[in-house]
Motif scaffolding. Structure first.
Motif, mmCIF file in Angstrom:
data_model
loop_
_atom_site.group_PDB
_atom_site.id
_atom_site.type_symbol
_atom_site.label_atom_id
_atom_site.label_comp_id
_atom_site.label_asym_id
_atom_site.label_seq_id
_atom_site.Cartn_x
_atom_site.Cartn_y
_atom_site.Cartn_z
ATOM 1 N N VAL A 1 0.832 -1.206 0.000
ATOM 2 C CA VAL A 1 0.000 0.000 0.000
ATOM 3 C C VAL A 1 0.866 1.256 0.000
ATOM 4 C CG1 VAL A 1 -1.581 1.350 1.447
ATOM 5 C CG2 VAL A 1 -1.955 -1.100 1.156
ATOM 6 N N LEU A 2 0.444 2.225 -0.792
ATOM 7 C CA LEU A 2 0.968 3.580 -0.670
ATOM 8 C C LEU A 2 0.077 4.275 0.349
ATOM 9 C CD1 LEU A 2 1.527 4.307 -4.460
ATOM 10 C CD2 LEU A 2 3.289 3.873 -2.746
ATOM 11 N N LEU A 3 0.634 4.555 1.503
ATOM 12 C CA LEU A 3 -0.140 5.072 2.620
ATOM 13 C C LEU A 3 -0.046 6.599 2.644
ATOM 14 C CD1 LEU A 3 -1.849 4.113 4.976
ATOM 15 C CD2 LEU A 3 0.243 3.883 6.333
ATOM 16 N N ALA A 4 -1.199 7.256 2.611
ATOM 17 C CA ALA A 4 -1.251 8.715 2.601
ATOM 18 C C ALA A 4 -2.045 9.196 3.815
ATOM 19 C CB ALA A 4 -1.917 9.219 1.318
ATOM 20 N N THR A 5 -1.534 10.224 4.474
ATOM 21 C CA THR A 5 -2.292 10.848 5.549
ATOM 22 C C THR A 5 -2.049 12.349 5.506
ATOM 23 O OG1 THR A 5 -2.908 10.689 7.888
ATOM 24 C CG2 THR A 5 -0.537 10.643 7.384
ATOM 25 N N LYS A 6 -2.782 13.062 6.361
ATOM 26 C CA LYS A 6 -2.756 14.526 6.316
ATOM 27 C C LYS A 6 -2.698 15.097 7.726
ATOM 28 C CE LYS A 6 -6.709 14.440 4.034
ATOM 29 N NZ LYS A 6 -6.851 13.009 3.712
ATOM 30 N N ALA B 1 11.938 19.563 -0.662
ATOM 31 C CA ALA B 1 11.082 18.594 -1.345
ATOM 32 C C ALA B 1 9.832 19.312 -1.848
ATOM 33 C CB ALA B 1 10.697 17.457 -0.403
ATOM 34 N N ARG B 2 9.488 19.069 -3.081
ATOM 35 C CA ARG B 2 8.381 19.737 -3.751
ATOM 36 C C ARG B 2 7.101 18.946 -3.545
ATOM 37 N NH1 ARG B 2 6.266 19.509 -9.263
ATOM 38 N NH2 ARG B 2 6.102 21.588 -10.218
ATOM 39 N N PHE B 3 5.968 19.644 -3.431
ATOM 40 C CA PHE B 3 4.695 18.933 -3.380
ATOM 41 C C PHE B 3 4.556 18.071 -4.632
ATOM 42 C CE2 PHE B 3 2.732 22.470 -0.607
ATOM 43 C CZ PHE B 3 3.017 21.754 0.547
ATOM 44 N N GLN C 1 14.906 12.423 6.540
ATOM 45 C CA GLN C 1 15.027 11.452 7.636
ATOM 46 C C GLN C 1 14.465 10.088 7.260
ATOM 47 O OE1 GLN C 1 12.870 13.462 10.721
ATOM 48 N NE2 GLN C 1 14.432 15.043 10.997
ATOM 49 N N GLY C 2 13.798 9.994 6.114
ATOM 50 C CA GLY C 2 13.220 8.732 5.679
ATOM 51 C C GLY C 2 11.867 8.427 6.286
ATOM 52 N N LYS C 3 11.306 9.372 7.018
ATOM 53 C CA LYS C 3 9.999 9.141 7.632
ATOM 54 C C LYS C 3 8.854 9.427 6.655
ATOM 55 C CE LYS C 3 11.668 10.164 12.287
ATOM 56 N NZ LYS C 3 11.540 11.021 13.493
ATOM 57 N N VAL C 4 9.155 10.154 5.602
ATOM 58 C CA VAL C 4 8.173 10.504 4.579
ATOM 59 C C VAL C 4 8.824 10.296 3.216
ATOM 60 C CG1 VAL C 4 6.900 12.423 3.527
ATOM 61 C CG2 VAL C 4 6.925 12.161 6.015
ATOM 62 N N ARG C 5 8.078 9.700 2.297
ATOM 63 C CA ARG C 5 8.605 9.494 0.939
ATOM 64 C C ARG C 5 8.327 10.698 0.036
ATOM 65 N NH1 ARG C 5 10.940 6.090 3.561
ATOM 66 N NH2 ARG C 5 10.745 3.823 3.261
ATOM 67 N N TYR C 6 7.084 11.170 0.044
ATOM 68 C CA TYR C 6 6.688 12.326 -0.764
ATOM 69 C C TYR C 6 5.788 13.227 0.067
ATOM 70 C CZ TYR C 6 8.290 9.459 -4.672
ATOM 71 O OH TYR C 6 9.055 8.670 -5.505
ATOM 72 N N HIS D 1 7.270 4.758 8.118
ATOM 73 C CA HIS D 1 7.289 5.820 7.105
ATOM 74 C C HIS D 1 5.891 5.998 6.517
ATOM 75 C CE1 HIS D 1 7.466 2.300 4.432
ATOM 76 N NE2 HIS D 1 7.007 3.109 3.493
ATOM 77 N N ILE D 2 5.644 7.193 6.019
ATOM 78 C CA ILE D 2 4.400 7.526 5.327
ATOM 79 C C ILE D 2 4.755 7.849 3.886
ATOM 80 C CG2 ILE D 2 2.547 9.232 5.145
ATOM 81 C CD1 ILE D 2 2.710 9.388 8.265
#
Length: 340
Positions: A83-88, A179-181, A150-155, A122-123
């Motif tokens: 899964v590609l996990l996305a949160t906000k 990092a760009r949106f 830090q590797g906690k977020v990919r994008y 990671h997210i």
């Protein structure tokens, strides 16, 4: 399932993705209206989505006061890597003065809390949930960039921004090397085409992924509603008029949706979703559900190919009124030589 490239990244996401807003019912009464699904019910939906090829699941720290993330982390288990996990984050997550917004302090706290609730290290896509008028983009984007390094977020991504806010954020990222949106998450449906004026052109020009939330206008475009009222008393739209729409115009759209659905011998919601997926610039439509049959109906929209006639009829019924300066810029007669 079909897949599309997420903006300028090398990542591909399913054209239909699963929204976990219906998971959990903790906190404000609104969550009992939205869904209030427990872990067993949520697990059934996640399993069905994955079986159909869905690889993007979206949630937020504010959904059911964090319970949505908790349930999602619990039910994913060993399937996390599929899964590609996305949160906000952004919305108020506590009573303290710094429990909201996009300060470095709140971003870092929110990220750690989401990682814990989601039971992951990671997210894949971490998104700001709205515009924060008090925190400069320089501060927010610096913190998000650190999370990526830090590797906690990919994008990183954004949600509910205007066109100028989106462009300003991209400018800050370019100047500072942040990092760009990668994507923008926006409301878009046959009942709400506002983003076509400014936001969608920016998405296409800047090669951002576009994740569409509420493509069925909060259930209004499912076929359960019409001028004669709701056909399903349990429908969320009965007790929550969100997102806001012009009901008379929306009912005109529903009339055409039913006509097109009959032409294809399919359901109204499937046609409404297929229209969204047919729009240039749309990467994925996020769908939520309370029941497996609802989710299965929505997932099937990816296979429905609307004809030119279908798109023309739906477009005419739902076209938003022109606004300045759009209506004057649409007249390009001044730009071309006159003919003799």
């Amino acid at each position: 399932m079909k897949y599309a490239q997420l903006g300028s990244t090398g990542v591909f996401v399913s054209r239909v993705s699963l929204g976990a807003m219906t998971f959990g019912g903790r906190g404000d009464q609104v969550w009992s209206v939205v869904g209030a699904l427990d872990a067993t019910q949520s697990d059934r939906l996640v399993g069905l989505a994955l079986d159909h090829g869905v690889n993007l699941i979206d949630t937020a720290d504010i959904y059911a006061s964090g319970e949505s993330e908790e349930i999602l982390g619990q039910v994913l288990g060993a399937r996390r890597e599929n899964v590609l996990l996305a949160t906000k984050m952004t919305a108020r997550a506590g009573a303290g003065p710094n429990d909201a917004g996009q300060s470095r302090l709140h971003i870092m706290r929110s990220l750690e809390n989401s990682l814990r609730r989601l039971r992951t290290d990671h997210i894949d896509l971490y998104q700001i949930h709205n515009y924060d008028p008090l925190t400069p983009f320089e501060e927010s984007l610096s913190a998000l960039d650190d999370a990526v390094r830090q590797g906690k977020v990919r994008y990183v991504g954004a949600s509910n921004l205007t066109a100028w806010q989106t462009m300003k954020s991209l400018g800050v990222s370019e100047r500072r090397g942040f990092a760009r949106f990668a994507s923008l998450q926006s409301y878009y449906s046959l009942a709400g085409r506002d983003i076509e004026r400014e936001v969608l052109p920016v998405v296409r020009d800047q090669n951002l992924g576009l994740l569409v939330w509420s493509p069925l206008a909060g259930g209004l475009l499912t076929g359960k509603f019409g001028r004669d009222g709701a056909r399903d008393g349990a429908a969320r739209r009965v007790s929550s008029e969100f997102p806001p729409v012009d009901l008379e115009r929306a009912y005109d759209v529903v009339d055409v949706l039913r006509k097109v659905a009959d032409r294809h011998d399919t359901g109204v919601s499937r046609v409404a979703l297929a229209w969204v997926l047919a729009q240039p610039g749309v990467t994925s439509a996020i769908v939520g559900a309370r029941r497996p049959d609802q989710l299965a109906e929505n997932l099937a929209a990816v296979e429905l190919e609307l004809t030119g006639e279908d798109l023309a009829e739906l477009g005419a019924a739902s076209a938003p009124p022109p606004e300045y300066p759009g209506w004057i810029q649409a007249d390009l007669s001044y730009r071309y030589p006159r003919t003799a």
